[in-house]
Design a protein around this motif. Structure first.
Motif, PDB file in Angstrom:
ATOM      1  N   GLU A   1     -64.462 -18.436  79.541  1.00 54.49           N
ATOM      2  CA  GLU A   1     -63.874 -19.242  78.974  1.00 54.49           C
ATOM      3  C   GLU A   1     -64.425 -19.297  77.675  1.00 54.49           C
ATOM      4  OE1 GLU A   1     -67.511 -21.049  80.656  1.00 54.49           O
ATOM      5  OE2 GLU A   1     -65.726 -19.615  81.217  1.00 54.49           O
ATOM      6  N   ALA A   2     -65.662 -18.909  77.475  1.00 56.08           N
ATOM      7  CA  ALA A   2     -66.373 -19.251  75.894  1.00 56.08           C
ATOM      8  C   ALA A   2     -65.919 -17.981  75.139  1.00 56.08           C
ATOM      9  CB  ALA A   2     -67.793 -19.315  76.337  1.00 56.08           C
ATOM     10  N   LEU A   3     -64.872 -18.052  74.374  1.00 56.82           N
ATOM     11  CA  LEU A   3     -64.529 -16.877  73.430  1.00 56.82           C
ATOM     12  C   LEU A   3     -65.497 -16.870  72.282  1.00 56.82           C
ATOM     13  CD1 LEU A   3     -60.601 -16.977  73.352  1.00 56.82           C
ATOM     14  CD2 LEU A   3     -62.280 -15.128  74.730  1.00 56.82           C
ATOM     15  N   LEU A   4     -65.877 -15.791  71.874  1.00 57.48           N
ATOM     16  CA  LEU A   4     -66.880 -15.490  70.748  1.00 57.48           C
ATOM     17  C   LEU A   4     -66.302 -14.606  69.735  1.00 57.48           C
ATOM     18  CD1 LEU A   4     -70.188 -14.856  72.957  1.00 57.48           C
ATOM     19  CD2 LEU A   4     -69.519 -17.037  71.632  1.00 57.48           C
ATOM     20  N   SER A   5     -66.593 -14.539  68.455  1.00 54.06           N
ATOM     21  CA  SER A   5     -66.125 -13.618  67.580  1.00 54.06           C
ATOM     22  C   SER A   5     -67.260 -12.864  67.095  1.00 54.06           C
ATOM     23  CB  SER A   5     -65.879 -14.677  66.146  1.00 54.06           C
ATOM     24  OG  SER A   5     -64.762 -15.140  66.543  1.00 54.06           O
ATOM     25  N   GLY A   6     -66.959 -11.537  67.135  1.00 60.43           N
ATOM     26  CA  GLY A   6     -67.940 -10.604  66.858  1.00 60.43           C
ATOM     27  C   GLY A   6     -67.574  -9.589  65.909  1.00 60.43           C
ATOM     28  N   LYS A   7     -68.451  -9.433  64.548  1.00 67.25           N
ATOM     29  CA  LYS A   7     -68.268  -8.690  63.540  1.00 67.25           C
ATOM     30  C   LYS A   7     -68.779  -7.081  63.578  1.00 67.25           C
ATOM     31  CE  LYS A   7     -70.306  -9.034  59.420  1.00 67.25           C
ATOM     32  NZ  LYS A   7     -70.738  -9.920  58.181  1.00 67.25           N
ATOM     33  N   VAL A   8     -68.117  -5.988  63.316  1.00 69.87           N
ATOM     34  CA  VAL A   8     -68.916  -4.853  63.771  1.00 69.87           C
ATOM     35  C   VAL A   8     -69.671  -4.451  62.539  1.00 69.87           C
ATOM     36  CG1 VAL A   8     -68.204  -2.378  63.821  1.00 69.87           C
ATOM     37  CG2 VAL A   8     -66.648  -3.964  64.830  1.00 69.87           C
ATOM     38  N   ILE A   9     -71.096  -4.199  63.075  1.00 62.84           N
ATOM     39  CA  ILE A   9     -72.201  -4.179  62.025  1.00 62.84           C
ATOM     40  C   ILE A   9     -72.335  -2.488  61.855  1.00 62.84           C
ATOM     41  CG2 ILE A   9     -73.057  -6.335  62.117  1.00 62.84           C
ATOM     42  CD1 ILE A   9     -74.992  -5.331  64.010  1.00 62.84           C
ATOM     43  N   MET A  10     -71.844  -1.807  63.128  1.00 61.20           N
ATOM     44  CA  MET A  10     -72.361  -0.391  63.178  1.00 61.20           C
ATOM     45  C   MET A  10     -71.261   0.316  64.240  1.00 61.20           C
ATOM     46  SD  MET A  10     -73.702   2.158  65.257  1.00 61.20           S
ATOM     47  CE  MET A  10     -74.648   1.338  66.655  1.00 61.20           C
ATOM     48  N   THR A  11     -70.905   1.632  63.634  1.00 62.77           N
ATOM     49  CA  THR A  11     -70.017   2.502  64.558  1.00 62.77           C
ATOM     50  C   THR A  11     -70.702   3.689  64.577  1.00 62.77           C
ATOM     51  OG1 THR A  11     -68.830   2.988  62.429  1.00 62.77           O
ATOM     52  CG2 THR A  11     -67.843   1.391  63.857  1.00 62.77           C
ATOM     53  N   GLY A  12     -70.815   4.022  65.717  1.00 65.32           N
ATOM     54  CA  GLY A  12     -71.704   5.211  65.816  1.00 65.32           C
ATOM     55  C   GLY A  12     -71.093   6.659  65.317  1.00 65.32           C
ATOM     56  N   SER A  13     -72.211   7.528  64.718  1.00 68.81           N
ATOM     57  CA  SER A  13     -71.797   8.667  63.900  1.00 68.81           C
ATOM     58  C   SER A  13     -72.122   9.975  64.744  1.00 68.81           C
ATOM     59  CB  SER A  13     -72.556   8.686  62.673  1.00 68.81           C
ATOM     60  OG  SER A  13     -73.781   8.489  62.728  1.00 68.81           O
ATOM     61  N   LYS A  14     -72.744   9.514  65.800  1.00 67.29           N
ATOM     62  CA  LYS A  14     -73.166  10.638  66.960  1.00 67.29           C
ATOM     63  C   LYS A  14     -72.960  10.523  68.455  1.00 67.29           C
ATOM     64  CE  LYS A  14     -76.993  13.692  68.230  1.00 67.29           C
ATOM     65  NZ  LYS A  14     -78.471  14.011  67.870  1.00 67.29           N
ATOM     66  N   ALA A  15     -72.350  11.101  69.051  1.00 65.71           N
ATOM     67  CA  ALA A  15     -71.905  10.889  70.453  1.00 65.71           C
ATOM     68  C   ALA A  15     -73.216  10.847  71.316  1.00 65.71           C
ATOM     69  CB  ALA A  15     -71.130  12.029  71.020  1.00 65.71           C
ATOM     70  N   ASN A  16     -73.302  10.050  72.313  1.00 62.47           N
ATOM     71  CA  ASN A  16     -74.354   9.819  73.339  1.00 62.47           C
ATOM     72  C   ASN A  16     -74.227  11.092  74.413  1.00 62.47           C
ATOM     73  OD1 ASN A  16     -72.322   8.722  75.138  1.00 62.47           O
ATOM     74  ND2 ASN A  16     -73.108   6.684  74.337  1.00 62.47           N
TER      75      ASN A  16
END
Length: 351
Positions: free
Chosen positions: A229-244
């Motif tokens: 019920e507690a909706l949060l807002s998240g800002k993308v700060i990093m997108t991976g450039s290498k697969a794990n």
């Protein structure tokens, strides 16, 4: 001579008996082993594919992590006089956490203050005498240098005294207490751990097909599994450039915690993507997918045989997978009965 012949015949007889016994054992074992009949049809369950609309919002699971976390150690050696916080204590930036013994340093500082007082008086007196040519100028120079050296020593001692009070480098919660009063502090030895969860990091792992759905600095909705019920807002700060290792890419969000800090480090959560796509797609149960994440496949039924078919997965949601290519409407895919199933096997659909 006769004995040799008898020994030879006995040996041959024994060898013959052993060979016969081994042959019989082989036949017995072969008769007991189950021989799979590849011509026999395998009972499977299957569904016929149709185009469908994705009704549900797509969500991706992830984990909350602290924005900042550090283990605090002392810059100097010394006995710990007092630990001013405990596990669970909320601390502010600059707040005193641990006090080291500084009594000896303070005594040294008093001694230096006395030296400075005497040297300062000497400089004043020698200045007057030097101006009257009553003494050599070198005496004044030595006093001035001595005064400067004592002031540097005083500043060094004051810095060391300041470091005997260990303060919080940032605001947060004490999550580990690794020392007690009376212990000995030394550089590099952790004493406390502070965790800042007022701001959290939330990390999900997505496939290469889903990577384009996340843009740096964009805002997305997310929530913790235990507090949906507690909706949060998240800002993308990093997108991976290498697969794990799982051939997926990490996406990291910066999230402000609730005012009562109910979201804890290590909790699981979901980031939601609104489904504004009105197009119809092929959607299959995720359990019907075989192969690997790199090369997903399904079994389709053609002319009574199971045929492995390569597919490309656009996205996953809940227990379903949205297919971008490899399957079309009317294809029949196997959803259950994979035991002994192989490419080209005869199958019998028994839904």
């Amino acid at each position: 001579m006769k004995k040799n012949i008898i020994y030879t015949l006995v040996a041959l007889a024994l060898i013959t008996i052993v060979v016969i016994r081994l042959i019989n054992n082989k036949h017995t074992t072969q008769n007991r082993v189950y021989h799979y009949n590849k011509e026999k049809a395998i009972n499977v369950q299957a569904i016929s594919l149709t185009f469908k609309k994705v009704k549900n919002d797509i969500s991706f699971p992830g984990t909350f992590e602290p924005n900042k976390e550090t283990r605090i150690s002392s810059d100097i050696q010394g006995k710990i006089n007092s630990v001013l916080v405990d596990v669970g204590s909320i601390v502010r930036k600059g707040e005193a956490l641990i006090q080291l013994d500084n009594s000896l340093l303070k005594l040294q500082l008093q001694s230096v203050e006395i030296q400075i007082e005497g040297l300062d008086a000497d400089v004043k007196r020698y200045t007057v005498l030097a101006n009257a040519d009553a003494i050599q100028g070198v005496q004044l120079e030595k006093s001035v240098l001595g005064l400067k050296s004592a002031k540097v020593q005083r500043a060094t001692l004051m810095e060391q005294i300041n470091k005997t009070t260990i303060v919080a480098p940032f605001g947060g919660i004490v999550t580990a207490k690794l020392t007690e009063e009376g212990s000995f502090a030394a550089p590099g030895v952790p004493l406390l751990q502070i965790t800042d969860i007022s701001v959290l990091k939330f990390t999900v792992n997505v496939s290469e097909q889903e990577l384009s759905q996340f843009k740096t600095n964009q805002i997305y909705s997310l929530y913790a599994d235990v507090y949906p019920e507690a909706l949060l807002s998240g800002k993308v700060i990093m997108t991976g450039s290498k697969a794990n290792m799982g051939n997926s890419y990490p996406i990291q969000f910066s999230v402000n915690n609730t005012t009562d800090l109910k979201i804890k480090s290590g909790m699981f959560g979901q980031v939601q993507l609104k489904n504004d796509n009105n197009q119809q797609h092929i959607i299959i149960p995720a359990s019907s997918i075989v192969g690997t994440n790199i090369k997903p496949q399904v079994y389709i039924v053609k002319d009574g045989k199971a045929i492995l078919q390569n597919i490309i997965i656009l996205s996953r949601f809940q227990n379903m997978a949205l297919i971008s290519s490899g399957l079309t409407e009317g294809d029949v895919i196997i959803t259950n009965g994979f035991i002994n199933l192989y490419d080209g096997a005869n199958v019998l659909i028994s839904n």
